[in-house]
Design a protein around this motif. Structure first.
Motif, short mmCIF file in Angstrom:
data_model
loop_
_atom_site.label_atom_id
_atom_site.label_comp_id
_atom_site.label_asym_id
_atom_site.label_seq_id
_atom_site.Cartn_x
_atom_site.Cartn_y
_atom_site.Cartn_z
N MET A 36 0.85 -1.18 0.00
CA MET A 36 0.00 0.00 0.00
C MET A 36 0.89 1.24 0.00
O MET A 36 1.79 1.36 0.83
CB MET A 36 -0.92 0.03 1.22
CG MET A 36 -1.86 1.21 1.21
SD MET A 36 -2.96 1.26 2.63
CE MET A 36 -3.93 -0.19 2.34
N LEU A 37 0.63 2.13 -0.95
CA LEU A 37 1.38 3.37 -1.09
C LEU A 37 0.45 4.55 -0.89
O LEU A 37 -0.71 4.50 -1.29
CB LEU A 37 2.00 3.47 -2.49
CG LEU A 37 2.94 2.35 -2.90
CD1 LEU A 37 3.29 2.49 -4.37
CD2 LEU A 37 4.19 2.39 -2.05
N ALA A 38 0.99 5.63 -0.32
CA ALA A 38 0.23 6.87 -0.18
C ALA A 38 0.73 7.86 -1.21
O ALA A 38 1.93 7.97 -1.45
CB ALA A 38 0.41 7.43 1.22
N THR A 39 -0.19 8.60 -1.83
CA THR A 39 0.13 9.66 -2.77
C THR A 39 -1.06 10.61 -2.81
O THR A 39 -2.03 10.44 -2.08
CB THR A 39 0.48 9.12 -4.17
OG1 THR A 39 1.03 10.16 -4.97
CG2 THR A 39 -0.71 8.49 -4.84
N ALA A 47 2.98 8.50 -9.66
CA ALA A 47 3.29 7.57 -8.57
C ALA A 47 3.07 6.12 -9.01
O ALA A 47 3.88 5.24 -8.68
CB ALA A 47 2.43 7.89 -7.35
N LEU A 48 2.00 5.86 -9.74
CA LEU A 48 1.74 4.49 -10.21
C LEU A 48 2.80 4.02 -11.21
O LEU A 48 3.26 2.88 -11.15
CB LEU A 48 0.35 4.39 -10.84
CG LEU A 48 -0.81 4.37 -9.88
CD1 LEU A 48 -2.13 4.42 -10.64
CD2 LEU A 48 -0.75 3.16 -8.98
N THR A 52 5.20 0.79 -10.42
CA THR A 52 5.27 -0.42 -11.25
C THR A 52 6.64 -0.62 -11.87
O THR A 52 7.12 -1.74 -11.96
CB THR A 52 4.20 -0.40 -12.35
OG1 THR A 52 4.36 0.78 -13.14
CG2 THR A 52 2.81 -0.45 -11.77
N ASN A 53 7.30 0.46 -12.28
CA ASN A 53 8.58 0.32 -12.96
C ASN A 53 9.77 0.20 -12.03
O ASN A 53 10.72 -0.51 -12.34
CB ASN A 53 8.81 1.51 -13.90
CG ASN A 53 7.83 1.53 -15.03
OD1 ASN A 53 7.31 0.50 -15.43
ND2 ASN A 53 7.54 2.70 -15.54
N VAL A 54 9.74 0.87 -10.90
CA VAL A 54 10.91 0.90 -10.02
C VAL A 54 10.69 0.06 -8.76
O VAL A 54 11.46 -0.84 -8.47
CB VAL A 54 11.27 2.35 -9.64
CG1 VAL A 54 12.43 2.39 -8.68
CG2 VAL A 54 11.59 3.15 -10.90
N ILE A 55 9.62 0.35 -8.04
CA ILE A 55 9.39 -0.37 -6.79
C ILE A 55 9.10 -1.84 -7.07
O ILE A 55 9.49 -2.72 -6.31
CB ILE A 55 8.26 0.26 -5.97
CG1 ILE A 55 8.67 1.68 -5.55
CG2 ILE A 55 7.96 -0.56 -4.74
CD1 ILE A 55 7.60 2.42 -4.81
#
Length: 67
Positions: A36-39, A47-48, A52-55
């Motif tokens: 779960m991420l906050a933005t 952020a998405l 998806t690409n880095v995290i």
């Protein structure tokens, strides 16, 4: 204390301070099936894409730690 609470500090290592500021994203909680991420709604698209690409690739390394 749940597994996600115990690993909270390690989750923060998934995102550097600069990345958190640049992409307006902060890891909040991790369950075995999701992160779960906050933005903000304004920064959701960026952020998405970052998540998806880095995290996503960093999570694979995170899971290898537990195998």
């Amino acid at each position: 204390m749940s597994w996600s609470q115990a690993e909270g500090p390690r989750l923060l290592e998934l995102v550097t301070r600069r990345q958190a500021w640049q992409f307006r994203v902060l890891p909040v909680r991790f369950d075995p099936s999701e992160l779960m991420l906050a933005t903000t709604s304004i920064h959701l698209r960026r952020a998405l894409r970052f998540a998806t690409n880095v995290i996503g690739s960093r999570l694979l390394d995170f899971f290898e730690y537990w195998v």
